[in-house]
Motif scaffolding. Structure first.
Motif, short mmCIF file in Angstrom:
data_model
loop_
_atom_site.label_atom_id
_atom_site.label_comp_id
_atom_site.label_asym_id
_atom_site.label_seq_id
_atom_site.Cartn_x
_atom_site.Cartn_y
_atom_site.Cartn_z
N GLY A 64 34.39 -23.71 3.37
CA GLY A 64 34.10 -24.34 4.65
C GLY A 64 35.04 -25.47 4.99
O GLY A 64 34.69 -26.35 5.77
N GLY A 65 36.23 -25.47 4.40
CA GLY A 65 37.21 -26.51 4.73
C GLY A 65 36.95 -27.85 4.08
O GLY A 65 37.57 -28.84 4.45
N VAL A 66 36.04 -27.91 3.13
CA VAL A 66 35.72 -29.18 2.45
C VAL A 66 36.80 -29.49 1.43
O VAL A 66 37.17 -28.63 0.62
CB VAL A 66 34.33 -29.09 1.79
CG1 VAL A 66 34.04 -30.33 0.96
CG2 VAL A 66 33.26 -28.89 2.83
N ASP A 67 37.30 -30.70 1.46
CA ASP A 67 38.31 -31.14 0.50
C ASP A 67 37.67 -31.27 -0.88
O ASP A 67 36.65 -31.95 -1.03
CB ASP A 67 38.89 -32.48 0.95
CG ASP A 67 39.95 -32.99 0.01
OD1 ASP A 67 39.58 -33.74 -0.94
OD2 ASP A 67 41.12 -32.66 0.20
N PRO A 68 38.22 -30.62 -1.91
CA PRO A 68 37.59 -30.68 -3.23
C PRO A 68 37.56 -32.08 -3.84
O PRO A 68 36.62 -32.41 -4.57
CB PRO A 68 38.43 -29.72 -4.08
CG PRO A 68 39.67 -29.47 -3.32
CD PRO A 68 39.38 -29.76 -1.89
N LEU A 69 38.52 -32.92 -3.52
CA LEU A 69 38.50 -34.29 -4.04
C LEU A 69 37.35 -35.08 -3.42
O LEU A 69 36.66 -35.84 -4.10
CB LEU A 69 39.84 -34.98 -3.78
CG LEU A 69 40.06 -36.31 -4.49
CD1 LEU A 69 39.89 -36.17 -6.00
CD2 LEU A 69 41.44 -36.84 -4.17
N GLU A 70 37.10 -34.87 -2.13
CA GLU A 70 35.97 -35.52 -1.47
C GLU A 70 34.65 -34.99 -2.02
O GLU A 70 33.68 -35.74 -2.17
CB GLU A 70 36.04 -35.33 0.03
CG GLU A 70 37.18 -36.09 0.68
CD GLU A 70 37.30 -35.85 2.17
OE1 GLU A 70 36.42 -35.17 2.76
OE2 GLU A 70 38.28 -36.33 2.77
N ALA A 71 34.60 -33.69 -2.34
CA ALA A 71 33.40 -33.11 -2.93
C ALA A 71 33.13 -33.71 -4.31
O ALA A 71 31.99 -34.00 -4.66
CB ALA A 71 33.54 -31.59 -3.03
N LEU A 72 34.20 -33.92 -5.08
CA LEU A 72 34.06 -34.56 -6.39
C LEU A 72 33.55 -35.98 -6.24
O LEU A 72 32.67 -36.43 -6.99
CB LEU A 72 35.39 -34.54 -7.14
CG LEU A 72 35.40 -35.26 -8.49
CD1 LEU A 72 34.37 -34.68 -9.44
CD2 LEU A 72 36.81 -35.19 -9.09
N GLU A 73 34.06 -36.70 -5.28
CA GLU A 73 33.62 -38.07 -5.03
C GLU A 73 32.13 -38.10 -4.67
O GLU A 73 31.37 -38.95 -5.17
CB GLU A 73 34.45 -38.69 -3.90
CG GLU A 73 34.18 -40.14 -3.67
CD GLU A 73 35.08 -40.75 -2.59
OE1 GLU A 73 34.82 -41.90 -2.21
OE2 GLU A 73 36.04 -40.10 -2.15
N ALA A 74 31.69 -37.17 -3.83
CA ALA A 74 30.28 -37.10 -3.45
C ALA A 74 29.41 -36.75 -4.66
O ALA A 74 28.33 -37.32 -4.85
CB ALA A 74 30.08 -36.08 -2.34
#
Length: 94
Positions: A64-74
Protein backbone atom coordinates in the motif's frame (compact mmCIF):
# COMPACT_ATOMS: atom_id res chain seq x y z
CA UNK A 1 21.82 -1.18 20.24
CA UNK A 2 23.41 -0.66 16.84
CA UNK A 3 21.38 -0.66 13.64
CA UNK A 4 22.70 -1.15 10.13
CA UNK A 5 20.54 -1.22 7.01
CA UNK A 6 21.64 -4.15 4.85
CA UNK A 7 19.02 -3.81 2.09
CA UNK A 8 16.38 -1.23 1.31
CA UNK A 9 13.78 -0.78 -1.41
CA UNK A 10 10.41 0.89 -1.84
CA UNK A 11 8.53 -1.81 0.08
CA UNK A 12 11.22 -3.90 1.77
CA UNK A 13 13.81 -3.27 4.45
CA UNK A 14 16.47 -5.52 5.97
CA UNK A 15 18.23 -4.16 9.02
CA UNK A 16 20.85 -5.70 11.30
CA UNK A 17 20.10 -5.16 14.97
CA UNK A 18 23.33 -5.75 16.89
CA UNK A 19 23.28 -7.03 20.43
CA UNK A 20 19.77 -8.46 20.42
CA UNK A 21 18.53 -12.04 20.63
CA UNK A 22 15.33 -14.03 20.09
CA UNK A 23 13.59 -12.38 23.06
CA UNK A 24 13.54 -8.87 21.63
CA UNK A 25 13.34 -9.97 18.00
CA UNK A 26 10.21 -12.07 18.59
CA UNK A 27 8.47 -9.20 20.37
CA UNK A 28 9.35 -6.75 17.59
CA UNK A 29 8.38 -9.17 14.81
CA UNK A 30 5.05 -9.98 16.47
CA UNK A 31 4.22 -6.33 16.97
CA UNK A 32 5.08 -5.52 13.35
CA UNK A 33 2.79 -8.29 12.12
CA UNK A 34 -0.14 -6.65 13.94
CA UNK A 35 0.01 -3.78 11.42
CA UNK A 36 -2.23 -4.16 8.35
CA UNK A 37 0.27 -2.47 6.04
CA UNK A 38 3.03 -4.98 6.84
CA UNK A 39 2.71 -8.08 4.69
CA UNK A 40 5.72 -9.89 6.20
CA UNK A 41 8.13 -9.50 9.08
CA UNK A 42 10.81 -12.03 9.90
CA UNK A 43 14.30 -12.24 11.31
CA UNK A 44 17.33 -14.48 10.90
CA UNK A 45 20.02 -15.24 13.47
CA UNK A 46 21.41 -18.45 12.01
CA UNK A 47 25.10 -17.87 11.23
CA UNK A 48 25.53 -21.25 9.54
CA UNK A 49 22.95 -20.45 6.88
CA UNK A 50 23.76 -16.75 6.67
CA UNK A 51 27.40 -16.73 5.65
CA UNK A 52 28.74 -16.29 9.18
CA UNK A 53 26.37 -13.50 10.22
CA UNK A 54 25.80 -13.56 13.98
CA UNK A 55 23.64 -10.50 14.61
CA UNK A 56 19.91 -10.75 13.89
CA UNK A 57 18.68 -9.32 10.61
CA UNK A 58 15.07 -8.14 10.56
CA UNK A 59 13.29 -8.07 7.21
CA UNK A 60 10.04 -6.13 6.71
CA UNK A 61 7.84 -6.10 3.62
CA UNK A 62 5.09 -3.50 3.34
CA UNK A 63 2.19 -2.91 0.99
CA UNK A 64 0.00 0.00 0.00
CA UNK A 65 2.91 2.37 -0.54
CA UNK A 66 3.93 2.37 3.13
CA UNK A 67 7.61 3.12 3.70
CA UNK A 68 9.16 0.14 5.54
CA UNK A 69 11.36 2.38 7.68
CA UNK A 70 8.30 4.31 8.86
CA UNK A 71 6.55 0.99 9.54
CA UNK A 72 9.52 -0.11 11.65
CA UNK A 73 9.40 3.16 13.57
CA UNK A 74 5.68 2.68 14.28
CA UNK A 75 6.31 -0.92 15.38
CA UNK A 76 9.08 0.15 17.74
CA UNK A 77 6.76 2.78 19.24
CA UNK A 78 4.13 0.07 19.78
CA UNK A 79 6.70 -2.11 21.58
CA UNK A 80 7.55 0.83 23.84
CA UNK A 81 3.86 1.41 24.64
CA UNK A 82 3.29 -2.27 25.42
CA UNK A 83 6.30 -2.51 27.72
CA UNK A 84 5.30 0.67 29.53
CA UNK A 85 1.75 -0.64 30.01
CA UNK A 86 3.13 -3.96 31.30
CA UNK A 87 5.48 -2.21 33.74
CA UNK A 88 2.65 0.00 35.02
CA UNK A 89 0.35 -2.99 35.52
CA UNK A 90 3.11 -4.93 37.26
CA UNK A 91 3.90 -2.06 39.61
CA UNK A 92 0.20 -1.56 40.38
CA UNK A 93 -0.14 -5.24 41.27
CA UNK A 94 2.88 -5.24 43.59
Amino acid sequence: MELRVTESSENELSIEIAGEDHTFMNVLKGTLLEHEDISAATYDVNPEQSGGQTEPILTIKTEGGVDPLEALEAGAADVREKTTAFRDAFEAAA
